[in-house]
Design a protein around this motif. Structure first.
Motif, PDB file in Angstrom:
ATOM      1  N   LYS A 209     -10.272  -8.106  -3.926  1.00 58.62           N
ATOM      2  CA  LYS A 209      -9.362  -8.955  -3.157  1.00 58.62           C
ATOM      3  C   LYS A 209      -9.888  -9.228  -1.758  1.00 58.62           C
TER       4      LYS A 209
ATOM      5  N   LEU B 287       0.803  -1.212   0.000  1.00 57.59           N
ATOM      6  CA  LEU B 287       0.000   0.000   0.000  1.00 57.59           C
ATOM      7  C   LEU B 287       0.843   1.273   0.000  1.00 57.59           C
TER       8      LEU B 287
ATOM      9  N   MET C  20      -8.506  -1.197  -7.535  1.00 56.39           N
ATOM     10  CA  MET C  20      -7.976  -2.466  -8.022  1.00 56.39           C
ATOM     11  C   MET C  20      -7.847  -3.511  -6.914  1.00 56.39           C
ATOM     12  N   PHE C  21      -7.911  -3.028  -5.666  1.00 59.13           N
ATOM     13  CA  PHE C  21      -7.790  -3.980  -4.571  1.00 59.13           C
ATOM     14  C   PHE C  21      -9.149  -4.513  -4.127  1.00 59.13           C
TER      15      PHE C  21
ATOM     16  N   MET D  65      -2.429   3.694 -15.674  1.00 54.16           N
ATOM     17  CA  MET D  65      -1.933   3.184 -14.395  1.00 54.16           C
ATOM     18  C   MET D  65      -0.414   3.329 -14.282  1.00 54.16           C
TER      19      MET D  65
ATOM     20  N   TYR E  31      -2.437 -11.862  -3.413  1.00 56.26           N
ATOM     21  CA  TYR E  31      -1.463 -11.260  -2.496  1.00 56.26           C
ATOM     22  C   TYR E  31      -0.340 -12.215  -2.109  1.00 56.26           C
TER      23      TYR E  31
ATOM     24  N   ALA F 177      -1.835  -6.144  -8.670  1.00 57.33           N
ATOM     25  CA  ALA F 177      -3.166  -6.214  -8.072  1.00 57.33           C
ATOM     26  C   ALA F 177      -4.211  -5.900  -9.129  1.00 57.33           C
ATOM     27  N   GLU F 178      -3.894  -4.956 -10.006  1.00 54.56           N
ATOM     28  CA  GLU F 178      -4.817  -4.600 -11.072  1.00 54.56           C
ATOM     29  C   GLU F 178      -5.118  -5.835 -11.930  1.00 54.56           C
TER      30      GLU F 178
ATOM     31  N   GLU G 148       8.020 -10.295  -0.638  1.00 57.30           N
ATOM     32  CA  GLU G 148       8.912  -9.154  -0.442  1.00 57.30           C
ATOM     33  C   GLU G 148      10.344  -9.636  -0.556  1.00 57.30           C
TER      34      GLU G 148
ATOM     35  N   ASP H 227      -5.265  -8.830 -10.887  1.00 58.12           N
ATOM     36  CA  ASP H 227      -5.849  -9.881 -10.053  1.00 58.12           C
ATOM     37  C   ASP H 227      -4.868 -10.935  -9.561  1.00 58.12           C
ATOM     38  N   VAL H 228      -3.598 -10.589  -9.475  1.00 57.33           N
ATOM     39  CA  VAL H 228      -2.637 -11.538  -8.916  1.00 57.33           C
ATOM     40  C   VAL H 228      -2.882 -11.625  -7.409  1.00 57.33           C
TER      41      VAL H 228
ATOM     42  N   PRO I 238      -5.318  -3.093   3.569  1.00 53.38           N
ATOM     43  CA  PRO I 238      -5.921  -3.303   2.256  1.00 53.38           C
ATOM     44  C   PRO I 238      -7.438  -3.303   2.309  1.00 53.38           C
TER      45      PRO I 238
ATOM     46  N   ASN J 102       3.249  -3.869  -6.883  1.00 52.23           N
ATOM     47  CA  ASN J 102       2.103  -4.445  -6.193  1.00 52.23           C
ATOM     48  C   ASN J 102       0.804  -3.907  -6.766  1.00 52.23           C
ATOM     49  N   VAL J 103       0.793  -2.581  -7.008  1.00 53.80           N
ATOM     50  CA  VAL J 103      -0.411  -1.966  -7.547  1.00 53.80           C
ATOM     51  C   VAL J 103      -0.726  -2.540  -8.923  1.00 53.80           C
TER      52      VAL J 103
END
Lengths: 105, 476
Positions: free
Chosen positions: A101, A36, A97-98, B85, B377, B371-372, B382, B374-375, B27, B367-368
């Motif tokens: 989830k 984030l 986009m989150f 994006m 978490y 995430a877009e 890291e 749909d991968v 999140p 990450n953003v």
């Protein structure tokens, strides 16, 4: 020197706010997962758009013959709004986009 | 009555900022947090417009105020909605610059008011006409706002490729000199005669702008996220100066909150790169990379691999680690990448992503993007867990990342990125690197990884290569 001491005395509540907010800001950030980081930076960016309040005050109290205040004040209102609106909308777009989830924690 | 409603509005706004930031850290609640802060902001702005009293008088010029807000609203909304994006980081920088400019303009107008009053007696010392606290708030707002504005604009230009890195010998020294000059003029303005104060003030602002340019201009590559985060916190402090000036708690809390949070985030980022904030501030990264002679041009030869061979190797691997970088973002290949991951998964291959903290152009950038697409978490590792798993990985697929996988950071003390933690892809059984060309990464240094015997190069645009890989794997 007396003036500075007097200033501290007169504005001690604000100085308290500054110090407490400083610690609070660090605490809040400290637990952020790196996922984030970008949205958070963007959200913080939108929040400092609060500077627009100053721009509104400048604009609102400008006399009609004070062109410097009118023009710069107007510009400040436009730029401040850009900061606020753009900041929040961009953050929202990132976070959109989150939404599908499941939360990790 | 009205005044107490205004005070309560500011109080509510301050609380929404804190709650908003807190919710942004999880999140699940992040999006709601953002909306809550936005709601508090709207309340504070509306309350200011209708309820604020300047020495007992209500604000006027409503036409101007609403006109300005309308323009900013439409423009800001359009820009923020339209942009891709991948361009998000530079957009954050752009909006941050707008806030900085706003703070600087407020200070300029406020200074002008005091100057007008003081210059009735042009020969007295300017400082005698103003409270030292107010003077400091105005001056700090003007200086920090200016640096933040011009710095953000340059960072924005750099990230979208309009401004190139320029650095020269003695840059550090000149930066320091300008900074000292800014401070000297800021102090001198207080002591000069009231009649000439405005000239000194504008010289200070000009020098601050100059410092902003020199401050960001030589910094390149991996440091840009740090710079944007730092400038973000600068704007926060500039906004807080406005809070002091108007005795406005909403501006003060919002500004300081962002100033502290931004500074802390900046330090976290610096730590991730194993560098001190001072080192970044003085701006040595770009300087030493460009001026330090050719950073030992890579020796040896590179080995290319065909798409079908690469597909074969990955389809029969046990574990594949994908290392995304800016190349993935530029090619908009995040969806294709996710598809590849799914197809490999169907073949029984374990696929994970190794995310370097500064991969891309901002922390969390990858990450953003992922995430877009749909991968999940838990597939995103890291750096430290990723490095632990690297030893048991058969194939590391590097997609448009460069500096974050450069082994020179560990092995070559003369390298400008020496000491920065990197993803140790060399530990994996085999490394496949997808790049568009052999050009060095953003930091402008060669990568010895590409010349290792373990490494195979797969040239081409990330999206095109990935879809070819998917087709090839399907056929196996």
């Amino acid at each position: 020197m007396d003036e500075i001491l007097g200033f501290i005395q007169a504005h001690q509540d604000m100085i308290y706010v500054v110090i407490l907010m400083g610690f609070l800001g660090m605490e809040v950030i400290g637990r952020v997962p790196s996922v984030l980081h970008t949205p958070l930076m963007s959200g913080a960016n939108a929040i400092h758009g609060v500077v627009i309040i100053g721009a509104v005050i400048i604009m609102g109290k400008a006399e009609s013959d004070n062109y410097l205040a009118l023009i710069l004040g107007f510009l400040a209102v436009v730029l401040g709004t850009l900061n606020v609106v753009g900041g929040f909308v961009v953050t929202d777009r990132m976070l959109e986009m989150f939404k599908k989830k499941k939360p990790k924690s | 009555m009205d005044i107490s409603i205004l005070t309560i509005s500011y109080l509510v706004a301050s609380v929404t900022f804190i709650i908003g930031l807190k919710m942004l850290s999880h999140p699940a609640t992040a999006r709601r947090g953002n909306l809550i802060a936005a709601g508090g902001m709207t309340l504070a702005i509306l309350a200011t417009i209708f309820l604020y009293r300047d020495e007992g008088r209500a604000l006027g010029n409503y036409g101007w105020i609403f006109g300005g807000i309308a323009i900013g609203l439409v423009l800001g909304w359009m820009i923020a909605k339209k942009v891709k994006m991948t361009a998000m980081p530079e957009l954050v920088s752009f909006f941050n610059g707008m806030g900085g400019a706003c703070a600087a303009l407020i200070s300029i107008v406020e200074f002008d008011y005091i100057y007008r009053e003081a210059s009735i007696n042009p020969d007295v010392v300017f400082g005698s006409a103003i409270h030292v606290g107010h003077y400091l708030a105005i001056m700090a707002g003007a200086i920090i706002g200016s640096v933040s504005f011009i710095g953000s604009m340059i960072a924005w230009g750099k990230l979208n490729g309009k401004i190139k890195d320029v650095s020269f010998k003695g840059q550090h020294f000149i930066n320091l000199v300008i900074l000292v000059l800014v401070l000297v003029f800021a102090v001198v303005t207080y002591f000069v005669s009231a009649g000439s104060a405005i000239t000194f003030f504008f010289v200070t602002v000009f020098l601050a702008l100059l410092y902003g340019v020199f401050f960001v201009q030589p910094i390149g590559g991996a440091d840009m996220p740090v710079v944007i985060s730092l400038l973000n916190s600068f704007t926060g402090v500039a906004a807080a100066c406005g809070g002091f000036l108007y005795d406005n708690k909403a501006m003060l809390t919002g500004g300081i909150l962002v100033g502290a949070a931004g500074t802390f985030l900046t330090i976290l980022m610096c730590r991730a790169m194993n560098r001190s904030l001072m080192n970044v501030l003085i701006g040595s990264f770009g300087g030493s990379a460009a001026g330090g002679g050719p950073a030992q041009a890579g020796g040896g030869t590179i080995k290319e691999i065909s798409v079908s061979d690469a597909a074969m190797v990955m389809a029969y691997a046990k574990k594949v680690m994908i290392v995304p970088g800016y190349g993935l973002a530029v090619a908009q290949a995040q969806h294709t990448c996710h598809e590849l991951e799914k197809i490999l998964g169907e073949k029984g291959v374990e696929v994970k992503y190794a995310i370097h903290p500064v991969a891309g152009r901002m922390p969390g950038h990858m990450n953003v993007l992922l995430a877009e697409a749909d991968v999940e978490y838990d597939k995103l590792l890291e750096m430290e867990p990723a490095n632990d798993e690297m030893r048991t990985t058969d194939v590391a697929l590097v997609l448009g990342a460069n500096d974050v996988v450069n082994p020179a950071a560990k092995t070559d003390p003369s390298s400008p990125i020496y000491g920065m933690p990197v993803l140790e892809v060399g530990e994996a059984g085999m490394v496949i690197v997808n790049k568009r060309s052999m050009k060095p990464g953003y930091a402008g240094i060669e990568n010895q990884l590409f010349f290792e015997p373990k490494t195979s190069m797969l040239f081409g645009d990330a999206k095109k290569v990935l879809s070819e890989l998917i087709t090839a794997i399907k056929e196996i």
